[in-house]
Structure formats: structure tokens, C-alpha cells
Design an enzyme around this catalytic site. Structure first.
Site, short mmCIF file in Angstrom:
data_model
loop_
_atom_site.label_atom_id
_atom_site.label_comp_id
_atom_site.label_asym_id
_atom_site.label_seq_id
_atom_site.Cartn_x
_atom_site.Cartn_y
_atom_site.Cartn_z
N ARG A 171 -119.16 134.11 25.15
CA ARG A 171 -119.81 135.16 25.94
C ARG A 171 -121.28 134.83 26.18
NH1 ARG A 171 -120.80 139.10 23.45
NH2 ARG A 171 -120.09 138.54 21.35
N LYS B 202 -114.28 141.95 26.69
CA LYS B 202 -115.38 142.74 26.14
C LYS B 202 -116.08 143.57 27.22
CE LYS B 202 -114.93 141.71 21.84
NZ LYS B 202 -114.34 142.73 20.94
N HIS C 253 -115.09 149.39 17.50
CA HIS C 253 -114.77 147.97 17.34
C HIS C 253 -114.12 147.83 15.97
CE1 HIS C 253 -116.18 143.53 17.18
NE2 HIS C 253 -115.01 143.63 17.77
N SER D 136 -117.19 139.09 12.56
CA SER D 136 -116.47 137.82 12.45
C SER D 136 -116.62 137.23 11.06
CB SER D 136 -116.98 136.84 13.50
OG SER D 136 -116.32 135.61 13.40
N LYS E 77 -111.25 140.95 8.82
CA LYS E 77 -110.70 142.14 9.50
C LYS E 77 -109.28 141.89 10.00
CE LYS E 77 -112.87 143.26 13.30
NZ LYS E 77 -112.05 143.07 14.52
N THR E 78 -109.08 140.77 10.67
CA THR E 78 -107.75 140.47 11.21
C THR E 78 -106.76 140.18 10.08
OG1 THR E 78 -108.71 139.59 13.25
CG2 THR E 78 -106.46 138.91 12.72
N ASP F 277 -108.57 144.86 17.28
CA ASP F 277 -109.97 144.73 17.70
C ASP F 277 -110.62 145.96 18.32
OD1 ASP F 277 -112.21 142.93 17.79
OD2 ASP F 277 -111.91 142.69 19.94
N ARG G 156 -109.44 129.85 21.55
CA ARG G 156 -108.81 131.19 21.53
C ARG G 156 -107.38 131.14 22.03
NH1 ARG G 156 -111.78 135.78 19.48
NH2 ARG G 156 -113.96 135.12 19.41
#
Length: 536
Positions: free
Chosen positions: A88, A203, A223, A242, A246-247, A261, A326
Site C-alpha cells: 500500500r 483497504k 480491524h 501484523s 491474529k490470524t 480482518d 499475498r
């Protein structure tokens, strides 16, 4: 009998090279009446281009291979590349300064002002470029409507003009580069120029929801990942930047994944904003992340992943293009996904994840409502040596609301809504440190994943809420004195560190960093929240 001039065993339509294209036009591009008028008013030259709406995956594959040189991997996933931009461009995100939204936006380095005239110039530049190309729509990352929903869809609420292959004119007023991602809430439009990175659309839509949900609907956009217990139906929200887990931690065989997410905490429950996942692929393996690995198949898209030119097998360890490789895949490719991605039940627990490389935060703490607001606004984790060039010691990262690059309103508004919902529904909040213990990075060790999972399991079962707690000084946190399966010394960093003087030094150091970072929000929060932080 087969005559000499006949071709055997070939279906007739394959002999006609335009057969599929003709059907595609009739099925997906033949706009009439109101639809034709709508796209014409939007600036598209309908005599020159085709717009393929809600096209099937196979057709999208064909277009990507024919027009962009995409590759089909050995697993069936499509491999494509985003060109110069492999991440990004937060410094190129702009929001139009206009009457309907100007008083709500948190203007500054995150939300850069753009005047309406410049937006019109860039919008026209994007449309002029798109009028030279066939157009297809984003598929995996948004919620895909059913046939019935499409039949009654009406006009879109929001339009994205993605002309990412075409640069912005950097001499246009307000442009600082050839990239621009800009949102106009009055026109309900987004324009993308100068970047093909898929994360900008993902995003960008999240930023739109970060405005619309609180302002227009009174709902809280977050988020976060979210899951729901299969047996009890209890919902947990996971916040984390990151590298915090979390994932990984929201993927649980005893729970269904609502999403990984972006979510909205509504008056009736929790729902996923997206219809897919956009997972990191660096060093991916079937052993480490089986759900993600197995989701990379037909219908998924690998972005900037290097592949073997002979076998077409992806090489997830190769970072020669970027470390930010990704994969975008539909969420139903995850075996234990909650489909549809909505649960009509209020959350029971909130887990705020941090990876503390200073090694001084406890592996789990129970937060008061005021502490929950404080740590939500702080959004702390740390970068470790080796993650980026030039990082030689742990560097604190404070990303307010755990989503600083994407928020649109002042952080205090999201924090207030979070506190109100937590109080109303009596939600427990936990701060879980997945980082280092018994020493900082380089001397201690990272908290074993099996212990972190045990802690999360104890949150879900209610066992942790029934534990005995003691006070952890400086940060004034409540930490459990014991938890079956977890070593006593691991629960309290002051015990785990052999060098007590070094521990106090690092503890005070991190507390000072929190105080400095939180100064940005002090004037806009309640005194009880200000006092909920560390005291040196």
C-alpha cells in the site's frame, strides 16, 4: 465414419474461436435500459468498451491470462503481479474535503485533504483510461451476492474507478507522486491511479466502511478477526497488528471463523465486511498454515509470488519480488468458516494481541473497561530485528485502534463506541502478549504458541475469568496467579526475568513509550481512560 477433411472428437463450439466471447457478451456485457444509462452517465463510452459484470471465475481467468499475462499455478490458483507497487501507499491516500463529510473526518497525515476540482480531474483521467480497456469487477474480497440478490440489486451505493495501470499526473494540484487513492463521500466514489496492488481496493473499501458504519448507521467498524464457538455460540473479537498472531489464533478447530480482518459490531451481532481473505504467503507451508495452504486453488489469486517456470509450482520462500506476497481467496475455501459470515449474537470476549519484544508485558492480563479503551487507542506492538532493514533493536509500534492507516474519524469516536458496547453487553477484555518472555528479544524467548493457545482456550471456556488475580505494577494490570498447563513464572514477567534490574529498566522504558504515544489522544478522552495507562 470420419471423412479426411473432418476433425474428430472436437466439440463444434471449440472450432469457432468467437463462440465463448459471443456468449460472454450476451450474458455479462449486454447492458440495456437503465443499466446502460447508468454507466453512460458515469462517463463510460459504451460504444467502445465492454463491462463484464459479476462474471464467473473461469471468464476472469481467461481475461487475466489473455490481457495481463497471468499464469495458472500447479495448484489451480491464478498468479499475477502488481508491477512496481507491491504494498500500500499510505502517503497517497486522500479524502475529498466537501460539505457532507468534512466535519467528521480526522484530517492529517492519515487522511490527506483533496479539493473537489482535483478529484474531478483524476476521476476523468481514470475514466478516459478505462474507456480504452475492457472492465471487470473485484470478485474474491467483497461479499458475493446471490442470484436472487442480483436480480433485485438496483443501483450501486459506491463505485471504484480502478485505473491502477495508469499514473496520476504529479503536476496536478495536491499530487505528490504518480500514485493516488482518493475517496469522495459526497459522490460515493473512489479513484485509484498509479498502483495495481490489490490491497488498495481491499483497504480502500475498509476506509469507506470506517466512515459509513459509524456516521451513517451508528455501527462500529473494526480491524479485527472474529470467531464463534461451535458448542456455545460465544463470539470473540481479536485485535492485533501484523505479527501478533491474529490470524493464527482466530483459526480454531472448535470454533467457526467469521472473518480474519474486517468486521462490524452491530446492534444485533457481528458481521464480516468481506467475502474473502487476503493472506500473507511468505514462508507458507502446509504444516504451518494448512487452512491457508489448502485454500490456494482454483478461484484463488496469488499476488507477486515467484513460481517455477517448468512446473508452475509457487515458491513461497522466494522474496525476490517482495516479502509482501499475498493470496486472495473466497472465505468459503476455509473449512470451518461461518457462512454467511454473520452471527446474531453479541461478543462475549475481546482479545487484544500484542507482540512485546521488550519482554515485559505479561502473557495475559484482564483489562478494566478504561484499560480496554486505553490499549485500544494505543494499539501497541513492536517490530523486531530482522523484520526490516535497519532494525537493530526492538522498535515500538503504536497504531491507534489497531488500524491507524485506515481510520477516517477521530480515534476517540471508535474508542467511545467500543466502550459503550462493552459496557452494555458486559464483554470481558483480555490483553495477550505473544511476544518475548524471561528477557527481551535476543536474551529471552518468544512465548510458545502452545501456551498462548492454552490461554485463549481458557478465555473461551470461562476458566480464566474464574482465576485468582494479582496486580502487575507500573502498568497496573490484573494477571492470573495460576493457570493449569502454564508455568507459574511465565504468567508474571517479574518472576520470569533472572536479571531483576534489567527487567525494571525495560519496564520503565516501555511505560515511557506508551505515555509519549498516548499524549496525542489525552485531550480527547475521559480522565479515567488517561489514568488507565502505565505510571512510572
Amino acid at each position: 465414419m470420419v471423412l479426411p477433411h473432418h476433425t474428430p472428437y472436437v466439440t463444434p463450439h471449440i472450432l469457432h474461436k468467437n463462440y465463448a466471447q459471443s456468449h460472454d457478451y450476451e450474458q455479462f456485457s449486454n447492458l440495456i435500459g437503465r443499466d446502460l444509462e447508468y454507466f453512460s452517465q458515469a462517463g463510460f463510452d459504451m460504444d467502445r468498451i465492454q463491462i463484464k459484470r459479476n462474471a464467473p471465475v473461469a471468464l476472469l481467468y481467461e481475461d487475466a491470462i489473455r490481457n495481463e499475462g497471468a499464469i495458472i499455478s500447479s495448484s489451480g490458483a491464478l498468479i499475477n503481479f502488481s508491477g512496481k507497487k507491491t504494498g500500500r501507499s499510505p502517503k497517497d491516500k486522500r479524502i475529498v474535503f466537501e460539505d457532507t463529510s468534512k466535519d467528521d473526518i480526522w484530517w492529517g497525515s492519515v487522511n490527506i485533504k483533496m479539493d473537489e476540482h482535483t478529484f474531478e480531474i483524476n476521476r476523468e483521467r481514470a475514466i478516459d483510461y478505462l474507456n480504452t480497456r475492457d472492465n471487470v469487477s473485484q470478485h474474491n474480497m467483497l461479499i458475493r451476492p446471490t442470484e436472487e440478490q442480483l436480480a433485485n440489486f438496483g443501483e450501486p451505493d459506491f463505485i471504484i474507478y480502478n485505473a491502477g495501470q495508469f499514473p496520476a499526473n504529479r503536476f496536478t494540484k495536491g499530487m505528490s507522486s504518480t500514485t493516488s487513492v482518493e475517496i469522495n463521500f459526497k459522490r460515493m466514489e473512489m479513484v485509484i491511479l498509479g498502483t495495481e496492488y490489490a490491497g488498495e481496493m481491499k483497504k480502500g473499501v475498509f476506509s469507506v466502511m470506517h466512515y459509513l458504519q459509524p456516521v451513517k448507521f451508528g455501527q462500529l467498524s473494526l480491524h479485527s478477526s472474529a470467531n464463534v464457538g461451535i458448542e456455545n455460540g460465544d463470539v470473540t473479537l481479536f485485535f492485533g497488528l501484523s505479527g501478533t498472531g491474529k490470524t493464527t489464533l482466530s483459526a480454531d478447530p472448535r470454533r467457526l471463523l467469521i472473518g480474519d480482518d474486517e468486521h462490524v459490531w452491530s446492534d444485533t451481532g457481528v458481521f464480516n465486511i468481506e467475502g474473502g481473505c487476503y493472506a500473507k504467503c511468505i514462508n507458507l507451508s502446509a504444516e504451518k498454515e494448512p487452512d491457508i495452504f489448502n485454500a490456494i486453488r482454483y478461484g484463488s489469486i496469488l499476488e507477486n509470488v515467484v513460481y517455477n517456470p517448468l512446473s508452475r509450482a509457487p515458491d513461497y520462500d522466494d522474496v525476490s519480488i517482495t516479502e509482501n506476497t499475498r493470496c486472495a481467496y473466497p472465505i468459503e475455501y476455509i473449512p470451518n468458516a461461518q457462512i454467511p459470515c454473520v452471527v446474531d449474537r453479541q461478543p462475549t470476549n475481546i482479545i487484544m494481541l500484542t507482540c512485546d519484544a521488550f519482554g515485559v508485558l505479561p502473557p495475559v492480563s484482564r483489562l478494566t473497561p478504561e484499560q480496554a479503551s486505553y490499549h485500544f487507542l494505543a494499539g501497541y506492538t513492536s517490530k523486531t530485528p530482522g523484520t526490516e532493514d535497519g532494525v537493530l533493536e526492538p522498535i515500538p509500534t503504536f497504531s491507534t485502534c489497531y488500524s491507524a492507516p485506515f481510520i477516517v474519524l477521530h480515534p476517540g469516536r471508535y474508542a467511545s463506541m467500543l466502550a459503550e458496547r462493552m459496557a452494555k453487553h458486559k464483554v470481558d477484555c483480555w490483553l495477550i502478549n505473544t511476544g518475548w518472555t524471561a528477557g527481551k528479544f535476543g536474551t529471552g524467548k518468544r512465548c510458545p504458541l502452545k501456551y498462548t493457545r492454552r490461554i485463549v482456550d481458557a478465555v473461551h471456556s470461562g476458566e480464566l475469568a474464574q482465576a485468582e488475580f494479582e496486580n502487575f505494577g507500573t502498568f497496573n494490570l490484573s494477571i492470573p496467579t495460576s493457570l493449569e498447563g502454564i508455568p507459574r513464572e511465565l504468567l508474571n514477567p517479574s518472576i520470569a526475568w533472572a536479571d531483576k534490574e534489567a527487567f525494571q529498566k525495560e519496564l520503565r522504558k516501555l511505560a515511557g513509550m506508551f505515555t509519549k504515544a498516548f499524549a496525542l489522544y489525552e485531550s480527547d478522552v475521559d480522565e479515567k481512560v488517561r489514568l488507565a495507562g502505565p505510571h512510572i
